[in-house]
Design a protein around this motif. Structure first.
Motif, PDB file in Angstrom:
ATOM      1  N   GLU A 112      40.863  35.521  45.094  1.00 31.86           N
ATOM      2  CA  GLU A 112      39.119  34.693  44.883  1.00 31.86           C
ATOM      3  C   GLU A 112      38.617  34.261  46.334  1.00 31.86           C
ATOM      4  N   SER A 141      43.439  39.614  38.938  1.00 30.51           N
ATOM      5  CA  SER A 141      43.797  37.974  38.334  1.00 30.51           C
ATOM      6  C   SER A 141      45.363  39.041  37.469  1.00 30.51           C
ATOM      7  N   GLN A 187      48.237  39.597  39.376  1.00 31.56           N
ATOM      8  CA  GLN A 187      49.062  38.231  39.536  1.00 31.56           C
ATOM      9  C   GLN A 187      49.217  37.587  39.209  1.00 31.56           C
ATOM     10  N   GLU A 188      49.082  37.642  37.647  1.00 32.77           N
ATOM     11  CA  GLU A 188      49.484  37.167  36.761  1.00 32.77           C
ATOM     12  C   GLU A 188      50.662  38.049  36.972  1.00 32.77           C
TER      13      GLU A 188
END
Length: 362
Positions: free
Chosen positions: A60, A87, A90-91
């Protein structure tokens, strides 16, 4: 559909024909068609950035890492389980690291448990229960000390600063206290009070007037001054007592209030240190509310050449008292009218009144 094109060289741009040299053919658009047989696609360039390094960064805040991850996702030939948004990727990495950590900790606990089963540790005797008994009991033969008040030696009372010129040893006794008061009597002239008489003058019933009684202490020690307000008319006076430090002044607010007219005169006793009495005279004249008129009689006379239908005269009401006074007129009729009919006059103030006479019709 997304199209990507590259040019190995920069071609020369033809100079357009301008002005009067242009013909009708120059205005026709020039179409360039692509030959599918001779079409060559440029080689793909893969972003060599580490996927793990990109996943550990904050996408981000780092726009370059986010763009690199997007390019890696686009370079994949076909959709796979890893073709996710930044995102979501990354999770996915965080979940994988959490899972690996759990497996590692579980393996370490299992190895420690197996090692403890193979080589058990001996318990530690923290209370020394297995030590050799040498016949020594903790605290045996010791006696608890006991103190007696009579065994404490009597010491004389010493002060860091003497209260008077007497250099002898000080003691809290009645004789010494009387000795101090005898010295205070000689110095009572250093206490200033005033005034000796409080004259409140005329006071309206159910009104309150306050005057101050002051005390100045010029003695080297503090004094206690107490007032005795025995009369009901003085019950609103404050305070009843206060301590006056050395080289300081104090004040008492003496209030007079009565519900009935009378001539009030009382002697208030005030004491210094509860032993030395003095008297203060208080006087006041309690009267009903009074309003003075500037004129007691009004004669209305029309002039011989007057054509007015009404005639108005003025008078003034004065309030000489210490509190506001209410007034109202009664007995007005069609011939005589008063303005204003009622009102309130402040203390020491006045109010103008107009009386109008209207002759009756004959």
């Amino acid at each position: 559909m997304r199209c990507v094109g590259e040019a190995p060289v920069l071609g020369e741009k033809a100079v357009p024909v301008k002005g009067l040299e242009r013909t009708g053919r120059d205005f026709d658009p020039e179409h360039i068609y692509v030959n599918q047989d001779q079409l060559n696609l440029p080689p793909r360039t893969r972003n060599l950035q580490s996927l793990t390094k990109i996943m550990k960064e904050d996408l981000e805040r780092n726009q370059n890492s986010s763009d690199a991850l997007d390019s890696i996702m686009l370079d994949l030939p076909e959709p796979t389980p890893y073709s996710l948004s930044p995102s979501a990727m990354q999770e996915h990495v965080r979940n994988k690291q959490r899972y690996n950590k759990m497996l590692k900790e579980s393996r370490l606990r299992r190895k420690a448990r197996l090692q403890e089963e193979q080589h058990p540790t001996e318990p530690i005797d923290i209370f020394y229960e297995d030590d050799v008994n040498m016949g020594m009991m903790p605290g045996s033969g010791l006696k608890s000390p006991r103190y007696n008040v009579d065994d404490i030696p009597v010491d004389r009372l010493h002060l860091e600063r003497a209260l008077d010129d007497d250099s002898a040893a000080r003691g809290v006794t009645g004789h010494r206290y009387m000795h101090d008061e005898n010295k205070l009597i000689k110095k009572l002239g250093l206490i200033s009070v005033g005034p000796g008489v409080l004259d409140f003058g005329n006071v309206y019933v159910k009104s309150t007037v306050v005057k101050s009684f002051s005390v100045f202490n010029d003695l080297p020690q503090a004094i206690l001054v107490a007032m005795q307000y025995d009369a009901e008319e003085l019950s609103r006076s404050t305070p009843t007592s206060q301590v006056v430090p050395s080289a300081h002044a104090a004040g008492f607010d003496v209030s007079v209030c009565s519900a009935v007219p009378q001539t009030f005169q009382r002697q208030v006793v005030y004491t210094i240190n509860g032993i030395h009495p003095y008297k203060l005279l208080i006087k006041a004249t309690i009267t009903p509310v009074q309003i003075r008129m500037s004129r007691a009689d009004i004669n209305f006379r029309f002039g011989e050449d007057s054509l007015d239908k009404t005639l108005t005269e003025k008078l003034v009401l004065d309030n000489p008292g210490n509190a506001p006074a209410k007034f109202s007129w009664q007995g007005a009729n069609a011939s005589f009218s008063v303005s204003p009919v009622s009102g309130v006059i402040p203390r020491g103030g006045s109010q103008g009144i107009e009386v109008t006479f209207t002759p009756p019709n004959s």
